[in-house]
Design a protein around this motif. Structure first.
Motif: not given
Ligand code: MG
Length: 302
Positions: A149-157, A167-169, A245-251, A256-259
């Motif tokens: 899997e491609l894994a995304v690391i969150i850079g901003k809460t 994508m800013d996050y 997509s990644i933006p859809e997943l982050i949104a 529901f929960m703080t990233l």
């Protein structure tokens, strides 16, 4: 330029940087560049976390730091020439969120229709192991599968992040092998239980080897993704086949929960899952990121 975490022969966890054919101990560089004494402050995760939180995690920041230091001391002073052990690129995330059935062909191979909204589940952060670590299969656990899997690391809460800002996050990307105790998972599904046990076993979360800054991957939805066992291709797809997509997943998730900064979102696996067995060498690859290589061994019963 690629970033990784490693353990020195003196058992200190540092940040490594591959740049223009050389490998540097960036923790030592950073102490000079920012006049921050990092030695004795704890493992690299806290240092990398600080870089993420201060928005320093970009190719430009790394290159500027190297150039500035090069004016003070030769960069060769910081080159890594000894053997070292890879560490998890970002350890102790507050959560590892995984996507179920985010590739239609994988949903179908496991007997399911593609979902109409993202299916998320958690993987225990304690399951994470680094590049070249060993996946241990407990005796009696039944079939155990790989999932590249491609894994995304969150850079901003953030919370309630709109798709347009998602994508800013993102700080960067790495590779995850979402190793799964498949027989256990099927039993859990049948019994309407969560997948936490079948996904969360110790060593079932290989991740790495590199954390590639976001700016180096202009479109994360156009990446070839493959997995080989003992050199034989088992999974081969492209991240363009992801349903959400990644933006859809982050949104979706952040409704529901703080990233939190340092959290991991593993974006789901394509088709081609297959069992792992004692003695296998598993290689998960996304060319823009690298090859995540792990060894498989039988372990005593749990
Ligand atoms: Mg998965």
């Amino acid at each position: 330029m690629k970033v990784f975490s490693f353990l020195t022969p003196q058992h200190e966890t540092c940040i490594g940087l591959e740049y223009q054919g050389a490998v540097y101990n960036f923790t030592r560089c950073w102490e000079i560049y920012k006049d921050i004494q990092t030695a004795g402050r704890g493992p690299a995760f806290s240092f990398l976390q600080i870089m993420l939180e201060l928005d320093y995690f970009s190719t430009n920041t790394f290159v500027e730091a190297l150039q500035t230091i090069n004016e003070l001391r030769p960069l060769s002073d910081f080159q890594i020439t000894d053997d070292f052990t890879y560490e998890i690129p970002i350890s102790r995330p507050s959560k590892v969120i995984c996507l179920g059935r985010n590739y239609a062909a994988h949903a179908r191979e496991s007997g399911n229709e593609p979902p109409s909204e993202p299916i998320i589940f958690a993987k225990a952060p304690s399951s994470l192991i680094p590049h070249q670590g060993t996946i241990l299969i407990p005796k009696g656990i039944g079939r155990v599968d790989h999932e590249v899997e491609l894994a995304v690391i969150i850079g901003k809460t953030g919370k309630s992040i709109p798709e347009s800002k998602a994508m800013d996050y993102v700080a960067g990307y790495t590779i995850m092998n979402d190793v799964t105790a498949r027989d256990r998972q099927f039993a859990e599904i049948k019994a309407s239980q969560p997948w936490f046990l079948s996904k969360g076993l110790d060593t079932f979360g290989p991740i790495g080897p590199y954390l590639v800054p976001k700016d180096q991957i202009p479109d994360p939805h156009k990446l070839d993704i493959t997995l080989k066992i003992n050199g034989e291709i088992k999974q081969k797809s492209n991240t363009s086949n992801m349903i959400f997509s990644i933006p859809e997943l982050i949104a979706f998730i952040s409704r529901f929960m703080t990233l939190n900064c340092g959290d991991i979102i593993s974006t789901g696996t394509p088709e081609g899952i297959s069992p792992l067995k004692d003695g296998d060498i598993v290689e998960a690859e996304i060319p823009e990121i690298g090859i995540l290589r792990n060894f498989v061994f039988d372990a005593p019963a749990v």
